[in-house]
Design a protein around this motif. Structure first.
Motif, PDB file in Angstrom:
ATOM      1  N   PHE A 146      40.350  32.419  38.023  1.00 29.46           N
ATOM      2  CA  PHE A 146      39.075  33.105  37.878  1.00 29.46           C
ATOM      3  C   PHE A 146      39.315  34.219  36.871  1.00 29.46           C
ATOM      4  O   PHE A 146      40.153  35.097  37.093  1.00 29.46           O
ATOM      5  CB  PHE A 146      38.628  33.664  39.229  1.00 29.46           C
ATOM      6  N   VAL A 148      38.162  37.248  34.018  1.00 31.17           N
ATOM      7  CA  VAL A 148      37.223  38.198  33.427  1.00 31.17           C
ATOM      8  C   VAL A 148      37.930  38.837  32.235  1.00 31.17           C
ATOM      9  O   VAL A 148      39.128  39.129  32.283  1.00 31.17           O
ATOM     10  CB  VAL A 148      36.761  39.272  34.443  1.00 31.17           C
ATOM     11  N   GLU A 164      31.420  44.986  35.317  1.00 35.84           N
ATOM     12  CA  GLU A 164      31.582  43.530  35.445  1.00 35.84           C
ATOM     13  C   GLU A 164      32.994  43.181  35.905  1.00 35.84           C
ATOM     14  O   GLU A 164      33.215  42.145  36.540  1.00 35.84           O
ATOM     15  CB  GLU A 164      31.261  42.835  34.119  1.00 35.84           C
ATOM     16  N   THR A 165      33.961  44.072  35.623  1.00 36.52           N
ATOM     17  CA  THR A 165      35.353  43.796  36.003  1.00 36.52           C
ATOM     18  C   THR A 165      35.552  43.905  37.513  1.00 36.52           C
ATOM     19  O   THR A 165      36.120  43.002  38.145  1.00 36.52           O
ATOM     20  CB  THR A 165      36.302  44.764  35.277  1.00 36.52           C
ATOM     21  N   ALA A 168      33.794  41.124  39.408  1.00 30.45           N
ATOM     22  CA  ALA A 168      34.590  39.887  39.397  1.00 30.45           C
ATOM     23  C   ALA A 168      35.765  39.991  40.358  1.00 30.45           C
ATOM     24  O   ALA A 168      36.108  39.022  41.057  1.00 30.45           O
ATOM     25  CB  ALA A 168      35.086  39.598  37.981  1.00 30.45           C
TER      26      ALA A 168
END
Length: 306
Positions: A146, A148, A164-165, A168
């Protein structure tokens, strides 16, 4: 019945004089003699349409002995740029079809399982730099990791708020239950160069500055430990130091530290040097604080791949 096509890319409406001249020229070019009443009716229809919506293509029906009249705007065509974009997407199409034939269809059962659920073992935080694709460098296949990516592969501390980090991270750790988090930095990082170039007293609205300042502790540590080195060497030092800072920032998230304490999650750093194609890997050695007495990050299992 003839169809006259008019296109407008301007927000201004044409005047009656412009339309009269256009109609006169069109009549002369195509050899038709339009009656003045028909011309005036067409002009009024066009002016009304332009006022309502001046940016769309307009169709005006003009009675004529049978000739179709078409007037096209003289906006310059960017054929070269359009062709180049088209070529780029032709290449992407070729790659996609190659992937479908060589990877997807030959491993159909695997991809069907992935369509139902994912269970990656890795969460990877990498830089957005186009030269640093973790899947290409480390051979991750669909379903393995997964991922980022952000500028300078930074992990902000928990108290900095949502990004967004860490969104995730939350999904990868709490929902997917990954077993490893790997932060991958790299050589010649523009984000770290921006960090090392910061002027402390300058107030800026730059998105880049306001993002890379997350790693300011790594910059300060680099300035202290590598003050005798030139700027490029300091940047290289900070590229690795910022990875360790991100590893420590990961522990500010309670649900990450809890899993690290239980031994169900490991935190790793990685550094890809694309100048000579080497890779360093190390693991955070969690002992309550993960900081040594001198402020260094406590690490173990360091490996060098060349």
């Amino acid at each position: 019945m003839a169809h006259a096509m008019f296109q407008s890319s301007s927000l201004s409406c044409p005047s009656s004089l412009d339309l009269r001249e256009t109609s006169s020229k069109a009549s002369h070019i195509f050899g038709s003699q339009l009656r003045s009443r028909e011309i005036e009716r067409t002009q009024l229809r066009l002016m009304d349409s332009f006022k309502k919506n001046p940016t769309v293509r307009l169709k005006a029906l003009v009675e004529s002995p049978g000739q179709a009249q078409e007037i096209i705007d003289n906006k310059p065509k960017v054929a070269g740029a359009t062709d180049e974009v088209s070529d780029h997407f032709k290449e992407l199409k070729h790659r996609f079809l190659g992937f479908k034939k060589d990877k997807y269809l030959s491993n159909l059962e695997h991809y069907q399982r992935l369509s139902e659920a994912q269970a990656p073992k890795f969460m990877v935080i990498a830089c957005a730099d186009s030269r640093v694709c973790p899947s290409s460098i480390l051979g991750f296949q669909p379903g393995d990791a997964f991922v980022v990516r952000n500028v300078a592969n930074l992990v902000p501390p928990h108290d900095n708020g949502p990004t967004e980090t860490n969104v995730a991270l939350e999904f990868a750790v709490n929902s997917l239950e990954v077993e490893n988090i790997l932060v991958v930095g790299h050589s010649c990082c523009g984000g770290i160069k921006a960090l090392m170039s910061l002027q402390d007293e300058v107030i800026s609205s730059s998105f880049i500055r306001n993002w890379v300042v997350v790693a300011k502790p790594a910059r300060l540590k680099t300035k202290s430990a590598a003050s005798n080195l030139n700027f490029d060497q300091q940047c290289r030092h900070c590229e690795k130091e910022s990875i360790n800072r991100s590893l420590l920032n990961l522990l500010t998230y309670p649900w990450i530290e809890e899993r690290v304490m239980r031994g169900t999650l490991s935190i790793h750093g990685g550094y890809y040097d694309f100048i000579d194609c080497t890779f360093e890997k190390w693991t955070l050695d969690y002992k309550g604080s993960s900081l040594l007495a001198n402020g260094e990050c406590s690490i173990k299992n360091r490996e060098f791949w060349a």
